[in-house]
Design a protein around this motif. Structure first.
Motif, PDB file in Angstrom:
ATOM      1  N   ALA A 139       0.835  -1.202   0.000  1.00 17.28           N
ATOM      2  CA  ALA A 139       0.000   0.000   0.000  1.00 17.28           C
ATOM      3  C   ALA A 139       0.871   1.252   0.000  1.00 17.28           C
ATOM      4  O   ALA A 139       0.585   2.230  -0.711  1.00 17.28           O
ATOM      5  CB  ALA A 139      -0.931  -0.009   1.203  1.00 17.28           C
ATOM      6  N   TYR A 140       1.952   1.220   0.777  1.00 16.29           N
ATOM      7  CA  TYR A 140       2.885   2.356   0.789  1.00 16.29           C
ATOM      8  C   TYR A 140       3.544   2.527  -0.564  1.00 16.29           C
ATOM      9  O   TYR A 140       3.616   3.645  -1.109  1.00 16.29           O
ATOM     10  CB  TYR A 140       3.941   2.142   1.883  1.00 16.29           C
ATOM     11  N   TRP A 141       4.022   1.442  -1.155  1.00 16.67           N
ATOM     12  CA  TRP A 141       4.696   1.533  -2.439  1.00 16.67           C
ATOM     13  C   TRP A 141       3.750   1.965  -3.550  1.00 16.67           C
ATOM     14  O   TRP A 141       4.143   2.707  -4.457  1.00 16.67           O
ATOM     15  CB  TRP A 141       5.351   0.195  -2.776  1.00 16.67           C
ATOM     16  N   ARG A 142       2.506   1.530  -3.509  1.00 17.81           N
ATOM     17  CA  ARG A 142       1.522   1.967  -4.498  1.00 17.81           C
ATOM     18  C   ARG A 142       1.296   3.475  -4.400  1.00 17.81           C
ATOM     19  O   ARG A 142       1.223   4.166  -5.425  1.00 17.81           O
ATOM     20  CB  ARG A 142       0.199   1.223  -4.308  1.00 17.81           C
ATOM     21  N   LYS A 146       2.030   6.155  -7.391  1.00 17.58           N
ATOM     22  CA  LYS A 146       0.989   7.039  -7.906  1.00 17.58           C
ATOM     23  C   LYS A 146       1.354   8.507  -7.751  1.00 17.58           C
ATOM     24  O   LYS A 146       0.827   9.366  -8.480  1.00 17.58           O
ATOM     25  CB  LYS A 146      -0.334   6.736  -7.208  1.00 17.58           C
ATOM     26  N   ALA A 147       2.263   8.784  -6.802  1.00 11.92           N
ATOM     27  CA  ALA A 147       2.728  10.163  -6.604  1.00 11.92           C
ATOM     28  C   ALA A 147       3.911  10.494  -7.513  1.00 11.92           C
ATOM     29  O   ALA A 147       4.492  11.573  -7.408  1.00 11.92           O
ATOM     30  CB  ALA A 147       3.115  10.377  -5.143  1.00 11.92           C
ATOM     31  N   GLY A 148       4.255   9.543  -8.393  1.00 12.98           N
ATOM     32  CA  GLY A 148       5.350   9.785  -9.316  1.00 12.98           C
ATOM     33  C   GLY A 148       6.711   9.426  -8.780  1.00 12.98           C
ATOM     34  O   GLY A 148       7.738   9.751  -9.394  1.00 12.98           O
ATOM     35  N   ARG A 193       3.708  -3.276 -11.452  1.00 11.71           N
ATOM     36  CA  ARG A 193       3.371  -1.947 -12.002  1.00 11.71           C
ATOM     37  C   ARG A 193       3.765  -0.822 -11.049  1.00 11.71           C
ATOM     38  O   ARG A 193       3.867   0.340 -11.467  1.00 11.71           O
ATOM     39  CB  ARG A 193       1.880  -1.884 -12.299  1.00 11.71           C
ATOM     40  N   TYR A 194       3.966  -1.164  -9.764  1.00 17.56           N
ATOM     41  CA  TYR A 194       4.330  -0.152  -8.775  1.00 17.56           C
ATOM     42  C   TYR A 194       5.829  -0.160  -8.449  1.00 17.56           C
ATOM     43  O   TYR A 194       6.264   0.468  -7.486  1.00 17.56           O
ATOM     44  CB  TYR A 194       3.529  -0.365  -7.485  1.00 17.56           C
ATOM     45  N   GLY A 195       6.599  -0.898  -9.240  1.00 14.88           N
ATOM     46  CA  GLY A 195       8.038  -0.935  -9.005  1.00 14.88           C
ATOM     47  C   GLY A 195       8.464  -1.934  -7.952  1.00 14.88           C
ATOM     48  O   GLY A 195       9.550  -1.813  -7.377  1.00 14.88           O
TER      49      GLY A 195
END
Length: 304
Positions: A139-142, A146-148, A193-195
């Motif tokens: 959740a933190y990494w997502r 999303k914040a770039g 997708r979130y690295g």
């Protein structure tokens, strides 16, 4: 010119890091420049309350060697404990880069003697104790992605040969460890997708959980190399938990001593399609023919 530490600047959380494999992982990450959150609830081998303070002792050991570490004594198989684990990393160091899920214990019984509480307790610490920290870290990494600020995040889960092949007297443990492999594959697919890269290891080493099994396996004469030392497993974990392993995700590695094996899971073997429904006898005849052409599965640990 000296080589830059592999994990310099990274923040790494290791669960069950008060002893054994987890402690070895925490020390190895710290030696490569990582800042560590050392998690351990301090329970006994079967998960019952034990001596306190193993997380604090390992954190102090890291600091005494010149590294950075904080202790976390929460129960990561609870939503609040897992959330506080991630918060601890963020509050102490402002980020989280790597999660190593390692915590676990044993309650071995043959299936006919295995109590429901023994099943639930092992499932809880191994499988739920992997899911909840992974959920909160993801959740933190997502949010970061999303914040770039797409991270170079890593998760290393801990399965077992028991989860890959089965182990007599360990139905609960084998099922939990097999579940961890499934969780690893799904997480790798969902979080890329979130690295985030997610892999699993199936280690063999001498710890509190295996000290009887490997009691007689010590350093080979004249070599000084103890193949069952938990420290042998940690280099692969550190590499998987670093930015160096870019592109490696959704894989399971068996590791023991100086050996590393890429494990290859379920995939289609011999197949036959009639194009119509079979009778039970026909299905059995076909199954026997296919089994005769298939590879023999590995033996369950402890099977006679």
């Amino acid at each position: 010119m000296s080589e830059r530490p592999l994990c310099e600047g990274r923040v790494v959380v290791v669960t069950g890091a008060g002893r054994g494999l987890g402690r070895a992982h925490a020390l190895a990450f710290a030696a490569e420049g990582a800042r560590i959150v050392v998690n351990d609830l301090g329970v006994g081998l079967d998960g019952t309350p034990g001596e306190g303070g193993p997380a604090a002792r390992v954190a102090e050991e890291i600091r005494a060697a010149g590294g950075e570490a904080v202790a976390h004594g929460g129960d990561i198989a609870t939503a609040e404990g897992a959330a506080s684990l991630v918060r601890t990393a963020l509050e102490a160091y402002g980020r989280l880069d790597t999660l190593v899920n390692n915590a676990g214990f044993l309650r071995d019984r043959m299936l006919v003697n295995l109590e429901e509480d023994d099943w639930d307790a092992v499932m809880r610490v191994h499988l739920k104790g992997h899911f909840l920290p992974l959920k909160h870290a993801a959740a933190y990494w997502r949010t970061e992605a999303k914040a770039g600020r797409t991270p170079s995040a890593r998760v290393v889960n801990t399965s077992s040969g028991a989860g890959l092949l089965g182990s007599v007297g360990q139905g609960n443990y084998s099922a939990a460890k097999a579940g961890i492999v499934g969780l690893t594959l799904v997480a790798a697919a969902e979080l890329g997708r979130y690295g985030v890269q997610v892999n699993a290891i199936a280690p063999a080493a001498r710890t509190r959980m295996t000290e009887r099994t490997f009691a007689e396996t010590m350093a080979a004469p004249g070599t000084g190399f103890d193949a069952m030392a938990p420290e042998n497993v940690s280099p692969l974990v550190v590499w998987l938990g670093s930015a160096a392993g870019a592109g490696v995700t959704g894989r399971v590695f068996e590791t023991e001593g100086g050996r590393i094996t890429v494990m290859e899971g379920w995939r289609p073997g011999p197949s036959a399609d009639k194009g119509a429904r079979r009778t039970p006898s026909e299905a059995g005849e076909t199954a026997l023919k296919l089994l005769a052409a298939a590879e023999t599965p590995g033996a369950v640990y402890g099977a006679s």
